[in-house]
Design a protein around this motif. Sequence first.
Motif, short mmCIF file in Angstrom:
data_model
loop_
_atom_site.label_atom_id
_atom_site.label_comp_id
_atom_site.label_asym_id
_atom_site.label_seq_id
_atom_site.Cartn_x
_atom_site.Cartn_y
_atom_site.Cartn_z
N ALA A 74 -10.20 -4.95 0.50
CA ALA A 74 -9.92 -6.31 0.92
C ALA A 74 -11.28 -6.95 1.15
O ALA A 74 -11.73 -7.12 2.25
N GLY A 115 0.83 -1.21 0.00
CA GLY A 115 0.00 0.00 0.00
C GLY A 115 0.86 1.25 0.00
O GLY A 115 2.08 1.16 -0.17
N GLY A 116 0.25 2.37 0.21
CA GLY A 116 0.96 3.64 0.18
C GLY A 116 1.96 3.77 1.32
O GLY A 116 2.95 4.51 1.22
N ILE A 134 -8.27 -11.44 5.22
CA ILE A 134 -9.45 -11.47 4.35
C ILE A 134 -9.06 -12.23 3.08
O ILE A 134 -8.15 -11.81 2.36
N GLY A 142 2.95 0.84 3.52
CA GLY A 142 3.69 -0.34 3.92
C GLY A 142 3.32 -1.58 3.14
O GLY A 142 2.58 -1.52 2.16
N ASP A 199 -9.77 -8.36 -3.35
CA ASP A 199 -10.42 -7.06 -3.25
C ASP A 199 -11.52 -6.91 -4.29
O ASP A 199 -11.51 -7.53 -5.34
N ALA A 248 -3.23 -11.19 8.72
CA ALA A 248 -2.54 -10.28 7.81
C ALA A 248 -1.70 -9.35 8.68
O ALA A 248 -2.17 -8.85 9.70
N THR A 267 -4.03 -7.94 11.76
CA THR A 267 -5.50 -7.97 11.61
C THR A 267 -5.93 -9.36 11.13
O THR A 267 -5.08 -10.19 10.80
N ASP A 268 -7.25 -9.55 11.06
CA ASP A 268 -7.72 -10.82 10.50
C ASP A 268 -7.40 -10.83 9.00
O ASP A 268 -7.19 -9.79 8.38
N1 LIG Z 1 -6.34 -7.92 6.29
C1 LIG Z 1 -6.05 -8.13 5.00
N2 LIG Z 1 -6.37 -9.31 4.44
C2 LIG Z 1 -6.05 -9.54 3.12
N3 LIG Z 1 -5.47 -8.64 2.33
C3 LIG Z 1 -5.18 -7.44 2.84
C4 LIG Z 1 -5.44 -7.11 4.21
N4 LIG Z 1 -5.03 -5.85 4.43
C5 LIG Z 1 -4.51 -5.41 3.25
N5 LIG Z 1 -4.59 -6.36 2.30
C6 LIG Z 1 -4.11 -6.26 0.91
O1 LIG Z 1 -2.89 -5.56 0.89
C7 LIG Z 1 -2.96 -4.40 0.07
C8 LIG Z 1 -2.22 -3.26 0.72
O2 LIG Z 1 -2.92 -2.85 1.88
P1 LIG Z 1 -2.61 -1.51 2.69
O3 LIG Z 1 -3.57 -1.43 3.81
O4 LIG Z 1 -1.16 -1.44 2.97
O5 LIG Z 1 -2.84 -0.36 1.65
P2 LIG Z 1 -4.12 0.17 0.90
O6 LIG Z 1 -5.29 0.05 1.81
O7 LIG Z 1 -4.21 -0.53 -0.41
O8 LIG Z 1 -3.75 1.66 0.67
P3 LIG Z 1 -3.24 2.74 1.73
O9 LIG Z 1 -1.79 2.50 1.89
O10 LIG Z 1 -3.54 4.03 1.07
O11 LIG Z 1 -4.00 2.52 3.01
C9 LIG Z 1 -4.43 -4.11 -0.08
O12 LIG Z 1 -4.70 -3.57 -1.33
C10 LIG Z 1 -5.10 -5.48 0.07
O13 LIG Z 1 -5.22 -6.10 -1.20
#
Ligand SMILES: Nc1ncnc2c1ncn2[C@@H]1O[C@H](COP(=O)(O)OP(=O)(O)OP(=O)(O)O)[C@@H](O)[C@H]1O
Length: 646
Positions: free
Chosen positions: A641, A521-522, A592, A524, A596, A539, A589-590
């Motif tokens: 997610a 993500g943005g 998912i 991490g 997405d 996760a 976290t749990d």
């Molecule tokens: N709990 C989870 N279970 C499964 N996949 C997840 C989970 N959390 C995040 N992901 C996956 O990891 C990716 C990155 O998540 P992250 O929360 O770092 O960033 P984001 O939500 O995409 O953007 P931002 O950094 O702007 O919050 C997500 O797009 C999602 O596909």
Amino acid sequence: MASRMQRFDFGLGDAVLRAGEAGTRFYVFASGSAHVLQDGAVCGRLTRGCTVGGGALAAKVLEPFDVVAREHTIAFGIEGAEFFNIISENAWRSRSENRGFVERVPIFQFLPTWVRERITSAAGHADVTPYSEVVEVGEVVLKEGQMDFPKIRILKSGKLSFRRSPDSSHTLKSFEAGDIVGAGTLLPWRKGLGAAATVVAECRSEILCIPGEDVKAAVIDETVHTEVFTRTFMMVGLNQLKTFSGLGRAHKIHLVRAMEVKDYAPHELIDTGLSVSSVRYAHVMLGSLRSLETDQEHDLGVGQVFLAPELFSEQSVSKCCAVDSCSCKERRVGPRGVLRAGSSGCKAATLSKGSLVAALSELGVSPVDSLDDTAELAEDMLLAHRIPIFRHLSNEQVQLVLKSFVPRCYARGSRVIEQGELGASLYVVASGVLEVQINGRIVRTLGKNGSFGDRGLLFEEPRSATVTVVSDFAVLWCLDKADFLNVLTEDLRSELVKRMDLQDADVVLSELTSIRLIGVGGFGRVSMVQHKKTGLRYALKQVRKMGPHGKLKAQLALRESELLAEMDHPFTLQLVRTLETTRSVYILTDLITGGDLYTAVLEIGRPLAHGEAQFYVGSVLLALEHLHDRGSAACVPRLEAGERDA
Ligand SMILES: Nc1ncnc2c1ncn2[C@@H]1O[C@H](COP(=O)(O)OP(=O)(O)OP(=O)(O)O)[C@@H](O)[C@H]1O
């Protein structure tokens, strides 16, 4: 339109319009005055600023009235064809607005979707052009006894009132936006009876008119028409009674469906008043109804309602309520007597005790002493369905839970349960905010619809956390172990166990094995990790404190986990715990597993089917509703997610 108008002069006695002829022009009166005549009798007067001829032109019907000048009168007129083109063009422009509006008109919810679509797209229908009419304060929209054009008028904005005469100050009923005006004249069994009273504008109001050669034929077929307007009329009856005001619209529609509509011959006995299953509610739709009490008789006319207040009990006390009056005259009289049709017979919609009980129990509401209590119970039921841990319960089980709950109020600082103590009650947060602490560390906060204490119900072990009220006060619903076990289903048990496992906040980083990277993500990287001992998968999001903007990213990550800690809903991400090292912030976290939603939609590769779209939108709305309940707008639910696996 004004630029296309020409001046026309009429002398005393000149016909501006003739009844029975095809309309030729639409006029606006500039000076003088004219009489509107129906069968030779004056039924209206037109003066400067009044318009005439437009309705028949728009509806493509013959002129229903004669309009005759009373003096030298100047009017500006536009030719029929031109007038029609302009309003059609205008209707086309406001089509989407009108469509949206018609969709929201309450009575149309009785219609099947295809009919609703036909009405909303009526602008495209060759014979039907909905148009808006603006009326000024004091203007008469419909006169008592007036035979309406075949058109449906729906109030778009402003306010109209129903009065015995235009000058009367006594308002029988008010129309609000979305109400149908003159629906009575459209009722199939009232054909030829004209409007029951006069409708006057209380302020500048806009009315959407859907005209037609014959609205019933052009827009809705006869069967649907009868059904819709009959049910609308019945709904109006229910809506006027305070007793039913606590019930939601869906409940009322259900009651309307349970009613029996029947024609009764003059003086025919409708109910003896002796039977336990006797009529509890009757709404006069045509003719009159007579309720004979021991000491007096009541005649009820069209639109009036008979109501037995002890709806479910066997006590026979009656209450008559005049629905055509704003202030319901509610009288209690002696033992309930006989209910008969009046001297000219009647058409009435009735609800017997049996059908009332059946209708309400289908909605999951069992009868209690009065409908007020029933309405309260129905409301509690709806609330209970929003409490995540109860979502697996049937209506009957929710009712059982609701009966066993004891509501309690706690002040700020109260410790509701304490870590280490023994306890066996479950708590649901009705209002307020509470903090959950384990070994002095805050692990999450709880708000409306959240629950805690479930561990104590399932396992004989001391409380694992301390829960303290942090808002001014909190109202909690407390449920005893015995009552809870009564409703504990297998689904509920496994849901609770899963939740408890996830809430095991003692997990440490060294117990987790990384399986693979899920996404970046943005801020991490998110990896799938597994607990070495329990085998549970989570996760884990890692946000580095080093590098560009590292400090800010870490702060935002901590804020994100704070927000997650406030959420407790199956459609929002469940926080397990936040961990911090000198180099990184970790959010556990749990996991998912559904992927997405955005990718899912791309993968499906076609527009979503109605049911699919309904499911996704519904899931998102439930998550948003939870965020709203918790007063948070800053947290994005599992939109990405996805709730595909929910
Ligand atoms: N709990 C989870 N279970 C499964 N996949 C997840 C989970 N959390 C995040 N992901 C996956 O990891 C990716 C990155 O998540 P992250 O929360 O770092 O960033 P984001 O939500 O995409 O953007 P931002 O950094 O702007 O919050 C997500 O797009 C999602 O596909």
